[in-house]
Structures are given as structure tokens and as C-alpha cells.
Design an enzyme around this catalytic site. Structure first.
Site, PDB file in Angstrom:
ATOM      1  CG  ASP A   1      -3.991  -4.004  10.351  1.00 36.86           C
ATOM      2  OD1 ASP A   1      -4.229  -4.630   9.302  1.00 36.86           O
ATOM      3  OD2 ASP A   1      -3.038  -3.215  10.475  1.00 36.86           O
TER       4      ASP A   1
ATOM      5  CG  ASN B   1     -14.715  -5.900   0.661  1.00 33.30           C
ATOM      6  OD1 ASN B   1     -14.815  -5.875  -0.550  1.00 33.30           O
ATOM      7  ND2 ASN B   1     -14.801  -4.798   1.401  1.00 33.30           N
ATOM      8  CB  ALA B   2      -9.899  -5.691   4.298  1.00 31.19           C
ATOM      9  N   GLY B   3      -8.994  -4.257   1.457  1.00 33.47           N
ATOM     10  CA  GLY B   3      -7.933  -4.129   0.467  1.00 33.47           C
ATOM     11  C   GLY B   3      -7.475  -2.694   0.314  1.00 33.47           C
ATOM     12  CB  ILE B   4      -4.666  -0.863   0.447  1.00 26.99           C
ATOM     13  CG1 ILE B   4      -4.182   0.576   0.271  1.00 26.99           C
ATOM     14  CG2 ILE B   4      -3.505  -1.842   0.375  1.00 26.99           C
ATOM     15  CD1 ILE B   4      -5.162   1.620   0.703  1.00 26.99           C
TER      16      ILE B   4
ATOM     17  CB  SER C   1      -8.649  -7.296  -8.941  1.00 30.13           C
ATOM     18  OG  SER C   1      -8.502  -6.280  -9.903  1.00 30.13           O
TER      19      SER C   1
ATOM     20  CE1 TYR D   1      -6.117  -3.781  -5.643  1.00 20.28           C
ATOM     21  CE2 TYR D   1      -6.187  -4.218  -7.999  1.00 20.28           C
ATOM     22  CZ  TYR D   1      -6.819  -4.114  -6.783  1.00 20.28           C
ATOM     23  OH  TYR D   1      -8.174  -4.363  -6.699  1.00 20.28           O
TER      24      TYR D   1
ATOM     25  CB  ALA E   1       2.138  -8.887  -7.264  1.00 24.39           C
ATOM     26  CB  SER E   2      -1.708  -8.088  -3.649  1.00 25.56           C
ATOM     27  OG  SER E   2      -2.657  -7.227  -4.258  1.00 25.56           O
TER      28      SER E   2
END
Length: 273
Positions: free
Chosen positions: A64, A91-94, A142, A155, A157-158
């Protein structure tokens, strides 16, 4: 491009599916040694087997990225196996959907933990190794990190936070030869198994966004590889993303009008239309 990637050891987080999996395939074809990573152990094992069947024996390390200890283990096991590290692609994201007023508060934390801290922690662990080889750190930003989008506040904001992180890191690590890259990726074709958070914090399948033209993940992978080869700092993907960046810089009021109009058009029940 193949000579550039030949024998380079590259970690790609979130690489059991989607863009990460496609990048792993393209870079392996170009000669790189890829290390796969994802939280879902079963899916990661299936992806590892997919690549073995294709002739690529990739190390797969579950973990994780929002946990410091998992990220340190990811780097340590990579170096133990391959003896070096040349690149880290965060690259990991949600993602999520929902208006600020209806979102459960912990959704902001969940999204920031994965999309922001999930890039911070692997990067911190990787820096000592990347300094040795003047390696690469890539952050998957993004178009939502250029301008906050309605229904995607956590999303957005991140992804905006990644800009500050990349800008700071570029100055700090420039003297050590580390290349920092920030890719402002547009909407990309989803893996069928892609999931997001709904407004209540539940994991649901990615909704259909047929009203947005999606970019093939192969195009994203190719551009990321070009960024690494050319040591590019920032790059905005897709014509729509570039237009968004230009408008937001020079005509921000116009950008707000366009976003508000599209919001009313696509979600009239939410905007009172």
C-alpha cells in the site's frame, strides 16, 4: 527509445491494471527491467503471470503506497533483487465523484492518502538510490490538477498538491542529478475493473463517461517514456488538457464559465437547471 530504457530498473506503482500495466508492457518491450506494485495481491499475481506468459519475468511486490513501511519495503526488495534503481513512476491513484456538501469527510483523507502521500512515501524511500544513477521520478498528475473540477474536489486537490511537491523536489534534487517529471494526464480509457469512491466512501465501478473523449493508455505510456528520455519537467497531455492549461493561465474567468456551463449541461439535477 529502446536503447535508453535498456537494462534500466523501473518501479511502477499501481501497475496491476490500466495505465500502469500498459506502461510496464511498453517499457519492458523497450528493454527495461520492471518492478510491479499494487495493493491487490491476487490481481498483482495475475498481472505478473500475464507478463511471464508474454516473455517478461517481472518482480511483483504487493504493498500500500499510503503506508511508509510498505514503500520502504518496495524499494529495499527492488534493490536487493536487481542491485539498483533507475526510475520510479508514481502511478497509483484513486478517483471519486460527488459534490463537496454531500461527501463524507474521510473521503478527502482517503484520496489524499493514495494520490498525494502515495507519491510522497515511495519517492522519499527511492531518493537515495535514484541519486546514485541520476534517475527519474515521475508523478502522474491530471488535468484536474490544473483547475479544480466540480464533483471532483478531493481528486483535484490531490493532483494540485503533486504540482507543489514536484516543483519543490525538482529544485532540491537538481544538484543530485535526479530528473523530476510531472505529467498532466487527461481522461484516459479505463480498465474494466477500475473502481472509484462514491459520495459515501464506498468502492464502486468507474461510471461511464461517454461524454468525454478518452485517450488510449498506450498514448499515455508513450508520452511518459518520452518525458523520461528527454528529462522533461512538466507536460500537459491531450489537446483538451493543453487548452485547459492555456485558458486557466490567461483567461481564468472564461475557464470558470466553460466549466460551469458543462456542469449544468451534464448534471442539471445537481445545478438546479
Amino acid at each position: 527509445m529502446s536503447s535508453f530504457f535498456q537494462d534500466k530498473v523501473i518501479i511502477i506503482t499501481g501497475s496491476s491494471m490500466g495505465i500502469g500495466k500498459v506502461m510496464a508492457h511498453k517499457m519492458a518491450q523497450a528493454g527495461a527491467t520492471i518492478v510491479l506494485n499494487a495493493r491487490n495481491r491476487e490481481r498483482l499475481a495475475n498481472t505478473q503471470q500475464f507478463f511471464r506468459d508474454a516473455g517478461f519475468d517481472m518482480l511483483a511486490i504487493d504493498g500500500d503506497v499510503s503506508k511508509i513501511e510498505d514503500c520502504q519495503r518496495l524499494i529495499d526488495q527492488t534493490v536487493e533483487k536487481h542491485g539498483r534503481l533507475d526510475g520510479l513512476i508514481n502511478n497509483a491513484g484513486i478517483s471519486m465523484e460527488g459534490r463537496v456538501n454531500e461527501l463524507q469527510g474521510d473521503i478527502f483523507k482517503k484520496v489524499m492518502d493514495v494520490n498525494f502521500l502515495g507519491s510522497v512515501y515511495p519517492t522519499q524511500a527511492a531518493i537515495p538510490q535514484l541519486r546514485k544513477n541520476k534517475g527519474h521520478v515521475i508523478f502522474m498528475g491530471s488535468a484536474a490538477g490544473i483547475r479544480g473540477l466540480p464533483r471532483y474536489a478531493p481528486y483535484s486537490a490531490s493532483k494540485m498538491a503533486l504540482t507543489a511537491l514536484a516543483e519543490s523536489l525538482r529544485i532540491e534534487e537538481g544538484p543530485h542529478g535526479i530528473h523530476v517529471g510531472l505529467a498532466y494526464v487527461g481522461f484516459t480509457e479505463n480498465d474494466p475493473d477500475k473502481t472509484i469512491y462514491d459520495k459515501n466512501g464506498n468502492i464502486i465501478p468507474q461510471p461511464n463517461r461517454s461524454f468525454i473523449k478518452a485517450e488510449p493508455p498506450e498514448n499515455v505510456a508513450r508520452r511518459i517514456m518520452q518525458m523520461m528520455e528527454r528529462r522533461t519537467f512538466k507536460q500537459v497531455f491531450t489537446p483538451l488538457g493543453k487548452l485547459n492549461a492555456i485558458v486557466n493561465r490567461w483567461l481564468p474567468s472564461l475557464g470558470e464559465v466553460i466549466l460551469a456551463r458543462n456542469y449544468r449541461k451534464n448534471f442539471p439535477e445537481e445545478s438546479g437547471v
